[in-house]
Design an enzyme around this catalytic site. Structure first.
Site, PDB file in Angstrom:
ATOM      1  CG  ASP A  51     -24.527  18.915  -5.127  1.00  0.00           C
ATOM      2  OD1 ASP A  51     -23.347  18.795  -4.699  1.00  0.00           O
ATOM      3  OD2 ASP A  51     -24.907  19.880  -5.805  1.00  0.00           O
ATOM      4  CG  HIS A 240      -7.077  -5.865   2.225  1.00  0.00           C
ATOM      5  ND1 HIS A 240      -8.216  -6.426   2.747  1.00  0.00           N
ATOM      6  CD2 HIS A 240      -6.644  -6.722   1.266  1.00  0.00           C
ATOM      7  CE1 HIS A 240      -8.454  -7.587   2.134  1.00  0.00           C
ATOM      8  NE2 HIS A 240      -7.509  -7.785   1.235  1.00  0.00           N
ATOM      9  CG  ASP A 257      -3.631  -6.768  -5.172  1.00  0.00           C
ATOM     10  OD1 ASP A 257      -4.271  -6.805  -6.241  1.00  0.00           O
ATOM     11  OD2 ASP A 257      -3.875  -7.519  -4.207  1.00  0.00           O
ATOM     12  CG  ASP A 268      -7.180  -9.521  -7.969  1.00  0.00           C
ATOM     13  OD1 ASP A 268      -6.222  -8.789  -7.656  1.00  0.00           O
ATOM     14  OD2 ASP A 268      -7.816 -10.193  -7.148  1.00  0.00           O
ATOM     15  CG  HIS A 350      -3.214 -13.880   1.599  1.00  0.00           C
ATOM     16  ND1 HIS A 350      -3.050 -14.563   0.413  1.00  0.00           N
ATOM     17  CD2 HIS A 350      -2.129 -13.072   1.716  1.00  0.00           C
ATOM     18  CE1 HIS A 350      -1.927 -14.176  -0.163  1.00  0.00           C
ATOM     19  NE2 HIS A 350      -1.334 -13.283   0.614  1.00  0.00           N
ATOM     20  CG  HIS A 354     -10.194 -14.182  -5.131  1.00  0.00           C
ATOM     21  ND1 HIS A 354     -10.606 -13.495  -6.250  1.00  0.00           N
ATOM     22  CD2 HIS A 354      -9.080 -13.538  -4.709  1.00  0.00           C
ATOM     23  CE1 HIS A 354      -9.781 -12.477  -6.463  1.00  0.00           C
ATOM     24  NE2 HIS A 354      -8.835 -12.487  -5.552  1.00  0.00           N
ATOM     25  CG  HIS A 361     -12.616 -11.131  -3.355  1.00  0.00           C
ATOM     26  ND1 HIS A 361     -12.426 -10.439  -2.197  1.00  0.00           N
ATOM     27  CD2 HIS A 361     -11.388 -11.240  -3.920  1.00  0.00           C
ATOM     28  CE1 HIS A 361     -11.136 -10.135  -2.054  1.00  0.00           C
ATOM     29  NE2 HIS A 361     -10.487 -10.608  -3.092  1.00  0.00           N
ATOM     30  CD  GLU A 386      -4.853 -13.116  -4.392  1.00  0.00           C
ATOM     31  OE1 GLU A 386      -4.315 -12.115  -3.914  1.00  0.00           O
ATOM     32  OE2 GLU A 386      -6.042 -13.149  -4.721  1.00  0.00           O
ATOM     33  CE1 TYR A 390       1.970 -10.025   1.609  1.00  0.00           C
ATOM     34  CE2 TYR A 390       1.238 -12.164   2.430  1.00  0.00           C
ATOM     35  CZ  TYR A 390       1.239 -11.195   1.444  1.00  0.00           C
ATOM     36  OH  TYR A 390       0.499 -11.387   0.296  1.00  0.00           O
ATOM     37  NE  ARG A 410      -1.448  -9.842  -2.762  1.00  0.00           N
ATOM     38  CZ  ARG A 410      -1.389  -8.903  -1.845  1.00  0.00           C
ATOM     39  NH1 ARG A 410      -0.852  -9.168  -0.662  1.00  0.00           N
ATOM     40  NH2 ARG A 410      -1.857  -7.687  -2.073  1.00  0.00           N
ATOM     41  CD  GLU A 412      -4.263 -11.320  -7.293  1.00  0.00           C
ATOM     42  OE1 GLU A 412      -3.900 -10.161  -6.980  1.00  0.00           O
ATOM     43  OE2 GLU A 412      -5.360 -11.793  -6.980  1.00  0.00           O
TER      44      GLU A 412
END
Ligand SMILES: [Mn+2]
Length: 448
Positions: A51, A240, A257, A268, A350, A354, A361, A386, A390, A410, A412
């Site tokens: 619940d 991710h 991130d 972001d 990548h 975006h 996104h 961004e 890697y 990275r 961004e």
């Protein structure tokens, strides 16, 4: 804000006016045939365990049209021969349910405080819309969010169409009010990143930095816009990563991130920094390259530039830098490939960014780096920029000098396109090596 016997009112600190919502509705309905009914349901409530539900998050389209953020909401528009009539279906006041689940705005307040002509109880949905559906030539609605509505539409036999392309073309350009909200969202997230840098130290847990970031979101009455990524060491090379459960060793970088949302509008931001406060020479070389690529991409965020221009600007800097550092042994042409699909993509896999808005996104464009041509950049668009590099040491498909093995970086920011050039909404979040080295660990032991 509560007054008048405890009734729940619309939050008076709301930064989007009813006038603006009405303007959005008119712009949307101008593209809808007059003999259609329009139905925009909110997201369903999802069970987390028995619940206990997942925290409810309204659908971005209903947020866009009227700011309604209670569960089971439904925005409707139909034309009465003279003009469009807009309605909200909402959870009715119910003292017993409100004791358990929280106060509801209710039908009366929905009609007086929200930007619609009429309001109904969601319990009366079938009764109210059945004749409207059978009388209409078509139904414009978002399928798959409200099963009761899906069934009613199916039974009506009317032809339905998807209103999202029209809404997306409106959502892609942000109004001055939306830009103010997005600035606030970016400012909260920037401060959260600063707090995490101050709290950094060797052997800090990824989860500890996550808690510093997210406690600032909560402290600002915000919440994350997407699960925070806090990847130390090689975890930074997993795009991710979200386990956030490992200790970050002395000498390692951490990639964070993380962004929040205000009235549904996302920020972001990504920063990468050394937990001990000093970039090693190899880390510094890669960081400077990614930063140079990011600045070149931001520079390309100009009105009427192609959607891919920022990705191309970043890619050229990255490809040349990989050659200069001896990571790629080939010509710039071969590194880039015929269509920005060359060898550099093994390390920068990548897109460069975006669109950003009510969805992290956001709707209305593709992702940088995919095959869609995408829109021309226009004033009022907000994009992320961004680029990253890697070098996972466990990958069998790459061969990098030892000094760079295991590095993931990275950077961004959230960029508003204007006639006067790019405006960085997250400019208060430090990214120069000097500023980062001065900040990391400066919060003492109290982690704030
Ligand atoms: Mn992003």
């Amino acid at each position: 804000m509560f007054e008048g016997g405890g009734d729940k009112h619309r939050d008076s600190s709301s930064m989007i006016t009813n006038e603006e919502y009405c303007h959005r509705q008119s712009a949307f309905l101008a593209d809808i045939p007059l003999d259609n009914v329009v139905l925009i349901p909110t997201n369903p409530v999802m069970v987390r365990s028995r619940d206990t539900n997942f925290p409810f998050r309204a659908n971005s389209y209903i947020l866009y049209l009227c700011g309604w953020n209670e569960p089971e909401g439904l925005w409707m528009a139909h034309h009465n021969g003279t003009k469009w009539i807009t309605s909200l279906f909402v959870q009715p006041r119910d003292e017993k349910k409100e004791i358990w689940e929280g106060r509801r705005i209710g039908v009366e307040q929905a009609s007086t405080q929200f930007p619609v002509d009429e309001a109904y109880s969601i319990d009366d949905l079938d009764e109210v819309i059945k004749s409207l559906l059978s009388d209409s030539k078509g139904i414009n609605y978002i399928q798959g969010l409200n099963s009761n509505l899906d069934e009613l539409v199916k039974q009506s036999g009317s032809k339905y169409s998807d209103p999202r392309p029209v809404l997306d073309s409106l959502r892609i350009l942000k109004s001055p009010q939306e830009i103010e909200v997005m600035k606030k969202s970016a400012e909260i997230a920037s401060q959260a990143h600063i707090n995490s840098m101050k709290a950094g130290h060797p052997n800090v847990g990824e989860w500890e930095l996550q808690s510093v970031i997210e406690s600032h979101f909560v402290n600002c009455k915000s919440t994350w816009a997407y699960p925070s990524i806090v990847g130390g060491g090689e975890n930074a090379t997993i795009l991710h990563y979200k386990s956030n459960n490992e200790v970050i060793n002395d000498g390692e970088l951490v990639l964070i991130d993380a962004g929040c949302e205000v009235l549904g509008y996302a920020s972001d931001i990504t920063r990468t920094w050394p937990v001990n406060g000093t970039f090693s020479q190899p880390q510094r070389e890669i960081y400077e390259l990614v930063l140079k690529a990011q600045l070149a991409a931001i520079e390309a965020c100009k009105v009427n530039n192609h959607w891919k221009s920022m990705h191309e600007a970043a890619s050229i800097v990255i490809a040349q830098g990989l050659i200069d550092l001896g990571i790629l042994q080939c010509s710039l042409k071969d590194a880039l490939g015929d269509n920005f699909d060359g060898q550099y993509r093994k390390f920068f896999m990548h897109g460069t960014g975006h669109l950003l808005g009510l969805d992290v996104h956001d709707v209305g464009g593709g992702r940088q780096g995919d095959d869609s041509p995408g829109p021309l950049l226009q004033p009022g668009m907000v994009v992320t920029v961004e680029p990253g590099l890697y070098f996972a040491s466990w990958r069998s498909d790459i061969d990098v000098p030892d000094r760079y093995a295991g590095i993931g970086i990275r950077i961004e920011d959230d960029i508003l396109i204007t006639d006067d050039g790019p405006v960085n909404l997250s400019e208060n979040c430090p990214k120069s090596i000097e500023m980062i080295e001065a900040l990391v660990g400066s919060g003492g032991g109290n982690h704030v």
